[in-house]
Design a protein around this motif. Sequence first.
Motif, mmCIF file in Angstrom:
data_model
loop_
_atom_site.group_PDB
_atom_site.id
_atom_site.type_symbol
_atom_site.label_atom_id
_atom_site.label_comp_id
_atom_site.label_asym_id
_atom_site.label_seq_id
_atom_site.Cartn_x
_atom_site.Cartn_y
_atom_site.Cartn_z
ATOM 1 N N THR A 80 0.848 -1.137 0.021
ATOM 2 C CA THR A 80 -0.201 0.158 -0.026
ATOM 3 C C THR A 80 0.919 1.311 0.004
ATOM 4 O O THR A 80 0.525 2.111 -0.829
ATOM 5 N N ILE A 81 1.983 1.479 0.869
ATOM 6 C CA ILE A 81 2.902 2.489 0.906
ATOM 7 C C ILE A 81 3.475 2.590 -0.530
ATOM 8 O O ILE A 81 3.742 3.717 -0.803
ATOM 9 N N SER A 82 3.730 1.672 -1.055
ATOM 10 C CA SER A 82 4.616 1.680 -2.448
ATOM 11 C C SER A 82 3.442 2.232 -3.543
ATOM 12 O O SER A 82 4.270 3.212 -4.166
ATOM 13 N N ALA A 83 2.383 1.749 -3.264
ATOM 14 C CA ALA A 83 1.546 2.433 -4.325
ATOM 15 C C ALA A 83 1.313 3.907 -4.225
ATOM 16 O O ALA A 83 1.125 4.532 -4.998
ATOM 17 N N TRP A 84 0.854 4.291 -2.840
ATOM 18 C CA TRP A 84 0.786 5.670 -2.724
ATOM 19 C C TRP A 84 1.887 6.552 -2.972
ATOM 20 O O TRP A 84 1.977 7.649 -3.521
ATOM 21 N N MET A 85 3.446 5.893 -2.870
ATOM 22 C CA MET A 85 4.278 6.697 -3.251
ATOM 23 C C MET A 85 4.729 6.750 -4.607
ATOM 24 O O MET A 85 5.095 7.701 -5.158
ATOM 25 N N GLU A 86 4.267 5.732 -5.434
ATOM 26 C CA GLU A 86 4.451 5.747 -6.841
ATOM 27 C C GLU A 86 3.594 6.869 -7.375
ATOM 28 O O GLU A 86 3.746 7.539 -8.410
ATOM 29 N N THR A 87 2.203 7.079 -6.795
ATOM 30 C CA THR A 87 1.145 8.158 -7.146
ATOM 31 C C THR A 87 1.304 9.454 -6.596
ATOM 32 O O THR A 87 0.693 10.496 -6.691
ATOM 33 N N ALA A 88 2.395 9.756 -5.785
ATOM 34 C CA ALA A 88 2.676 10.779 -4.932
ATOM 35 C C ALA A 88 1.679 11.294 -4.001
ATOM 36 O O ALA A 88 1.577 12.304 -3.639
ATOM 37 N N GLN A 89 0.865 10.099 -3.561
ATOM 38 C CA GLN A 89 -0.106 10.315 -2.410
ATOM 39 C C GLN A 89 0.527 10.517 -1.149
ATOM 40 O O GLN A 89 -0.008 11.003 -0.011
ATOM 41 N N LEU A 90 1.799 9.857 -1.128
ATOM 42 C CA LEU A 90 2.582 9.713 0.215
ATOM 43 C C LEU A 90 4.128 9.975 -0.219
ATOM 44 O O LEU A 90 4.510 9.338 -1.191
ATOM 45 N N GLN A 91 4.560 11.001 0.094
ATOM 46 C CA GLN A 91 5.987 11.304 -0.136
ATOM 47 C C GLN A 91 6.533 12.207 0.944
ATOM 48 O O GLN A 91 6.079 12.897 1.917
ATOM 49 N N LYS A 92 7.957 12.214 0.766
ATOM 50 C CA LYS A 92 8.748 13.025 1.723
ATOM 51 C C LYS A 92 8.399 14.472 1.182
ATOM 52 O O LYS A 92 8.272 14.717 0.109
ATOM 53 N N ALA A 93 8.425 15.167 2.413
ATOM 54 C CA ALA A 93 8.256 16.546 2.313
ATOM 55 C C ALA A 93 9.365 17.292 1.326
ATOM 56 O O ALA A 93 10.503 17.003 1.342
ATOM 57 N N THR A 94 8.900 17.905 0.540
ATOM 58 C CA THR A 94 9.933 18.572 -0.574
ATOM 59 C C THR A 94 10.179 19.997 0.027
ATOM 60 O O THR A 94 9.581 20.670 0.843
ATOM 61 N N GLU A 95 11.222 20.351 -0.749
ATOM 62 C CA GLU A 95 11.517 21.832 -0.518
ATOM 63 C C GLU A 95 10.383 22.898 -0.692
ATOM 64 O O GLU A 95 10.234 23.699 0.237
ATOM 65 N N GLU A 96 9.899 22.549 -1.943
ATOM 66 C CA GLU A 96 8.734 23.452 -2.104
ATOM 67 C C GLU A 96 7.698 23.529 -1.308
ATOM 68 O O GLU A 96 7.173 24.696 -0.988
ATOM 69 N N PHE A 97 7.268 22.212 -0.721
ATOM 70 C CA PHE A 97 6.188 22.279 0.146
ATOM 71 C C PHE A 97 6.697 22.807 1.478
ATOM 72 O O PHE A 97 5.796 23.788 2.271
ATOM 73 N N ALA A 98 7.873 22.745 2.253
ATOM 74 C CA ALA A 98 8.316 23.199 3.401
ATOM 75 C C ALA A 98 8.410 24.776 2.876
ATOM 76 O O ALA A 98 8.104 25.559 4.140
ATOM 77 N N VAL A 99 8.852 25.172 1.995
ATOM 78 C CA VAL A 99 8.982 26.762 1.735
ATOM 79 C C VAL A 99 7.600 27.394 1.766
ATOM 80 O O VAL A 99 7.260 28.351 2.486
ATOM 81 N N ASN A 100 6.583 26.871 0.939
ATOM 82 C CA ASN A 100 5.281 27.230 0.986
ATOM 83 C C ASN A 100 4.787 27.158 2.446
ATOM 84 O O ASN A 100 3.901 28.221 2.906
ATOM 85 N N CYS A 101 4.824 26.233 3.284
ATOM 86 C CA CYS A 101 4.399 26.234 4.333
ATOM 87 C C CYS A 101 5.033 27.065 5.404
ATOM 88 O O CYS A 101 4.206 27.702 5.972
ATOM 89 N N LEU A 102 6.254 27.324 5.255
ATOM 90 C CA LEU A 102 6.966 28.504 6.256
ATOM 91 C C LEU A 102 6.417 29.655 5.542
ATOM 92 O O LEU A 102 5.875 30.751 6.515
ATOM 93 N N ALA A 103 6.266 29.859 4.366
ATOM 94 C CA ALA A 103 5.712 31.439 3.814
ATOM 95 C C ALA A 103 4.366 31.595 4.407
ATOM 96 O O ALA A 103 3.993 32.609 4.695
ATOM 97 N N ASP A 104 3.653 30.678 4.247
ATOM 98 C CA ASP A 104 2.054 30.853 4.585
ATOM 99 C C ASP A 104 1.820 30.655 6.222
ATOM 100 O O ASP A 104 0.632 30.878 6.710
ATOM 101 N N ASN A 105 3.105 30.588 7.228
ATOM 102 C CA ASN A 105 2.796 30.082 8.344
ATOM 103 C C ASN A 105 1.669 28.958 8.771
ATOM 104 O O ASN A 105 0.715 29.364 9.378
ATOM 105 N N CYS A 106 1.806 28.023 7.854
ATOM 106 C CA CYS A 106 0.533 27.193 7.828
ATOM 107 C C CYS A 106 0.652 26.320 8.992
ATOM 108 O O CYS A 106 1.725 25.963 9.653
#
Length: 94
Positions: A48-74
């Motif tokens: 199940t985990i592999s299937a989610w990772m293949e479709t990017a439904q579960l993935q390591k946090a990316t730099e883009e995700f981190a930067v956006n969250c930081l900018a939005d103070n989410c």
Amino acid sequence: MVKLNRETSRIHWTELQRFYAQGAVLVVAPELDLVATAAAVANDDAATISAWMETAQLQKATEEFAVNCLADNCEVWAVVVAPWILVQKDRVAS
């Protein structure tokens, strides 16, 4: 799953930055249930985990995700399944 549900809470991204820097944050897509995903990780459900990772439904946090969250103070929903912290934006955990 009840235990995981009780351990799920909202947290500001700024409090998770050091875990992101360690590569320990997994992002759960909004269409997945955070608690069910955490249970699959806790139970080491590799298929199940592999299937989610293949479709990017579960993935390591990316730099883009981190930067956006930081900018939005989410704030994100988070649950710990050592050594991982699973996070999800824009969805209330069930």
